[in-house]
Design a protein around this motif. Structure first.
Motif, PDB file in Angstrom:
ATOM      1  N   GLY A   1      -0.926 -17.698   0.223  1.00 59.84           N
ATOM      2  CA  GLY A   1      -1.258 -16.734  -0.599  1.00 59.84           C
ATOM      3  C   GLY A   1      -1.073 -15.252  -0.266  1.00 59.84           C
ATOM      4  N   GLU A   2      -0.703 -14.353  -1.117  1.00 59.64           N
ATOM      5  CA  GLU A   2      -0.147 -13.121  -0.771  1.00 59.64           C
ATOM      6  C   GLU A   2      -0.783 -11.994  -1.596  1.00 59.64           C
ATOM      7  OE1 GLU A   2       4.229 -10.704  -0.027  1.00 59.64           O
ATOM      8  OE2 GLU A   2       3.947 -12.714  -1.078  1.00 59.64           O
ATOM      9  N   VAL A   3      -1.208 -10.893  -0.928  1.00 58.63           N
ATOM     10  CA  VAL A   3      -1.521  -9.446  -1.832  1.00 58.63           C
ATOM     11  C   VAL A   3      -0.464  -8.726  -1.486  1.00 58.63           C
ATOM     12  CG1 VAL A   3      -3.324  -7.699  -1.982  1.00 58.63           C
ATOM     13  CG2 VAL A   3      -3.978 -10.102  -1.449  1.00 58.63           C
ATOM     14  N   LEU A   4       0.138  -7.984  -2.632  1.00 57.11           N
ATOM     15  CA  LEU A   4       1.281  -7.172  -2.579  1.00 57.11           C
ATOM     16  C   LEU A   4       0.865  -5.909  -3.496  1.00 57.11           C
ATOM     17  CD1 LEU A   4       4.120  -6.651  -1.403  1.00 57.11           C
ATOM     18  CD2 LEU A   4       5.033  -7.909  -3.675  1.00 57.11           C
ATOM     19  N   ASP A   5       1.258  -4.609  -2.657  1.00 57.10           N
ATOM     20  CA  ASP A   5       0.826  -3.418  -3.346  1.00 57.10           C
ATOM     21  C   ASP A   5       2.048  -2.469  -3.152  1.00 57.10           C
ATOM     22  OD1 ASP A   5      -0.009  -1.395  -4.761  1.00 57.10           O
ATOM     23  OD2 ASP A   5      -1.784  -0.824  -3.385  1.00 57.10           O
ATOM     24  N   PHE A   6       2.141  -1.460  -3.590  1.00 57.02           N
ATOM     25  CA  PHE A   6       3.418  -0.462  -3.468  1.00 57.02           C
ATOM     26  C   PHE A   6       3.119   0.979  -3.538  1.00 57.02           C
ATOM     27  CE2 PHE A   6       5.316  -4.394  -5.484  1.00 57.02           C
ATOM     28  CZ  PHE A   6       6.344  -4.572  -4.232  1.00 57.02           C
ATOM     29  N   GLN A   7       3.796   1.850  -2.731  1.00 56.46           N
ATOM     30  CA  GLN A   7       3.424   3.207  -2.945  1.00 56.46           C
ATOM     31  C   GLN A   7       4.831   3.584  -3.531  1.00 56.46           C
ATOM     32  OE1 GLN A   7       3.318   5.498   0.715  1.00 56.46           O
ATOM     33  NE2 GLN A   7       2.943   7.493  -0.477  1.00 56.46           N
TER      34      GLN A   7
ATOM     35  N   ASP B   1       0.241  18.964   5.110  1.00 58.67           N
ATOM     36  CA  ASP B   1       0.312  18.006   6.362  1.00 58.67           C
ATOM     37  C   ASP B   1       1.209  16.941   6.246  1.00 58.67           C
ATOM     38  OD1 ASP B   1      -1.563  19.471   7.516  1.00 58.67           O
ATOM     39  OD2 ASP B   1      -3.217  18.199   7.263  1.00 58.67           O
ATOM     40  N   ARG B   2       1.988  16.470   6.968  1.00 56.39           N
ATOM     41  CA  ARG B   2       3.061  15.394   6.538  1.00 56.39           C
ATOM     42  C   ARG B   2       2.667  14.267   7.786  1.00 56.39           C
ATOM     43  NH1 ARG B   2       7.385  18.034   4.389  1.00 56.39           N
ATOM     44  NH2 ARG B   2       7.849  15.805   3.461  1.00 56.39           N
ATOM     45  N   SER B   3       2.854  13.124   7.152  1.00 54.21           N
ATOM     46  CA  SER B   3       2.659  11.911   7.930  1.00 54.21           C
ATOM     47  C   SER B   3       3.428  10.665   7.436  1.00 54.21           C
ATOM     48  CB  SER B   3       1.283  11.431   8.148  1.00 54.21           C
ATOM     49  OG  SER B   3       0.715  11.169   6.515  1.00 54.21           O
ATOM     50  N   TYR B   4       3.424   9.657   8.348  1.00 58.19           N
ATOM     51  CA  TYR B   4       4.099   8.386   8.328  1.00 58.19           C
ATOM     52  C   TYR B   4       3.398   7.282   9.129  1.00 58.19           C
ATOM     53  CZ  TYR B   4       7.656   4.698   8.605  1.00 58.19           C
ATOM     54  OH  TYR B   4       8.344   3.561   8.538  1.00 58.19           O
ATOM     55  N   LEU B   5       3.389   6.287   8.513  1.00 60.33           N
ATOM     56  CA  LEU B   5       2.728   4.975   8.982  1.00 60.33           C
ATOM     57  C   LEU B   5       3.362   3.598   8.583  1.00 60.33           C
ATOM     58  CD1 LEU B   5       0.396   3.996  10.946  1.00 60.33           C
ATOM     59  CD2 LEU B   5      -0.828   3.765   8.997  1.00 60.33           C
ATOM     60  N   ARG B   6       3.722   2.935   9.779  1.00 57.40           N
ATOM     61  CA  ARG B   6       4.219   1.776   9.379  1.00 57.40           C
ATOM     62  C   ARG B   6       3.735   0.691  10.387  1.00 57.40           C
ATOM     63  NH1 ARG B   6      10.431  -0.147  10.392  1.00 57.40           N
ATOM     64  NH2 ARG B   6       9.934  -0.008  12.529  1.00 57.40           N
TER      65      ARG B   6
ATOM     66  N   GLU C   1       4.034   0.347   4.927  1.00 53.72           N
ATOM     67  CA  GLU C   1       4.350   1.624   5.287  1.00 53.72           C
ATOM     68  C   GLU C   1       3.874   2.579   4.208  1.00 53.72           C
ATOM     69  OE1 GLU C   1       8.873   2.301   6.390  1.00 53.72           O
ATOM     70  OE2 GLU C   1       8.912   0.478   4.875  1.00 53.72           O
ATOM     71  N   SER C   2       3.630   3.792   4.616  1.00 52.50           N
ATOM     72  CA  SER C   2       2.752   4.917   3.744  1.00 52.50           C
ATOM     73  C   SER C   2       3.307   6.202   4.166  1.00 52.50           C
ATOM     74  CB  SER C   2       1.427   4.787   4.055  1.00 52.50           C
ATOM     75  OG  SER C   2       0.720   5.645   3.298  1.00 52.50           O
ATOM     76  N   VAL C   3       3.743   7.066   3.399  1.00 52.11           N
ATOM     77  CA  VAL C   3       3.984   8.309   3.722  1.00 52.11           C
ATOM     78  C   VAL C   3       3.011   9.622   2.818  1.00 52.11           C
ATOM     79  CG1 VAL C   3       6.369   7.921   4.228  1.00 52.11           C
ATOM     80  CG2 VAL C   3       5.805   8.238   1.601  1.00 52.11           C
ATOM     81  N   SER C   4       3.093  10.592   3.519  1.00 45.16           N
ATOM     82  CA  SER C   4       2.106  11.557   2.947  1.00 45.16           C
ATOM     83  C   SER C   4       2.515  12.086   1.476  1.00 45.16           C
ATOM     84  CB  SER C   4       2.003  12.676   3.941  1.00 45.16           C
ATOM     85  OG  SER C   4       3.286  13.480   3.954  1.00 45.16           O
TER      86      SER C   4
END
Length: 303
Positions: free
Chosen positions: A272-278, A209-214, A232-235
């Motif tokens: 104030g900021e919360v930051l994460d990465f894929q 399954d392939r997906s994308y979300l922004r 953003e997030s991808v499968s």
């Protein structure tokens, strides 16, 4: 009987249209012109037709017509149609037996087409997209635009790939005095080409399954306080290689996700900021990967 027939370089002008033709007829029921050129005066549209008829309700019917809203010197696109009905009061045009030309090249034949005559938004199908690639095969996308409300709209983009299957894409946008943003998403279940690649790597039960979300969102709170959300997030790590339409996305090593709250007044600027990465490039060593910030706080004051 309140009817006027004229011939020889006829020129007709009213608040909605300017027409120049060979012959003309005018009466209480409207007007009729043959072999004429026309220019809409309340919208940006012009062209020519073998016959033009106008009703008192500001509806113009044209036969064997060429129409465009581009400037006359550089018409990027035009519609050639067997019949075109322009409702100048309602701002909508309807064509039958239409051919769409882009830079004088026919790109599509449409038995029926509807389009706005002004800048107003209108629900309906947009022009389809057709392409081909070695990774996905032939591609056909049929976008459908939905004018939900003056402050909301959405575009649904079902896309079929001959090597992969059906991808369902969508974009939703919203705008108000205190909140604005957009959501982009797509989902392709059981990508055939990707599943074949995973099985070739030795995976017995691959998830193809392939997906994308922004998500982009800006929320304005009282007291000069604002919350910004983006992510953003991808499968999988190969998503942009298979579906990107530009070199910039294919070379993206990681995707950022953040939520930030800020407050500003005459003295203080607080954030104030919360930051994460894929991370998409799995070959990156740990020292080259971006740091996660949970949270980052900054304050500045000026008196």
């Amino acid at each position: 009987n309140n009817r006027l027939d004229v011939s020889g370089q006829v020129r007709f002008h009213d608040p909605t249209v300017l027409v120049q033709g060979d012959t003309g007829r005018y009466s209480d029921d409207g007007a009729l012109f043959n072999h004429a050129q026309f220019q809409l005066l309340q919208q940006s549209g012009h062209g020519s037709a073998s016959q033009i008829s106008m009703s008192p309700s500001e509806v113009i019917t044209l036969r064997n017509v060429t129409y465009t809203s581009c400037p006359q010197q550089r018409a990027t696109w035009q519609i050639r149609a067997r019949e075109l009905r322009l409702d100048t009061a309602g701002g909508v045009g309807v064509g039958r037996g239409a051919i769409i030309d882009v830079h004088d090249i026919p790109i599509a034949y449409l038995p029926w087409i509807s389009f706005p005559l002004n800048d107003a938004r209108k629900s309906g199908f947009l022009f389809p997209e057709i392409s081909t690639s070695s990774r996905s095969g032939g591609m056909l996308a049929t976008p459908w635009y939905w004018n939900i409300a003056p402050t909301q709209d959405a575009t649904l983009v079902p896309t079929y790939y001959t090597y992969r299957g059906l991808d369902m894409g969508a974009q939703y946008r919203f705008l108000s005095s205190w909140n604005r943003g957009s959501i982009d998403a797509s989902y392709l279940p059981s990508d055939r080409a990707y599943g074949t690649e995973l099985r070739a790597e030795g995976r017995s039960d691959p998830n193809s399954d392939r997906s994308y979300l922004r998500l982009l969102d800006r929320l304005q709170l009282p007291g000069n306080t604002r919350i910004d959300t983006s992510g953003e997030s991808v499968s999988d790590s190969e998503y942009f290689e298979d579906f990107s339409q530009g070199s910039q996305s294919t070379s993206t090593p990681f995707l950022a996700r953040s939520v930030a709250i800020g407050h500003r007044n005459d003295i203080w600027n607080l954030r104030g900021e919360v930051l994460d990465f894929q991370t998409l490039d799995n070959t990156l060593p740990d020292e080259d990967r971006p740091y996660i910030q949970l949270p980052r706080l900054t304050a500045a004051g000026s008196w």
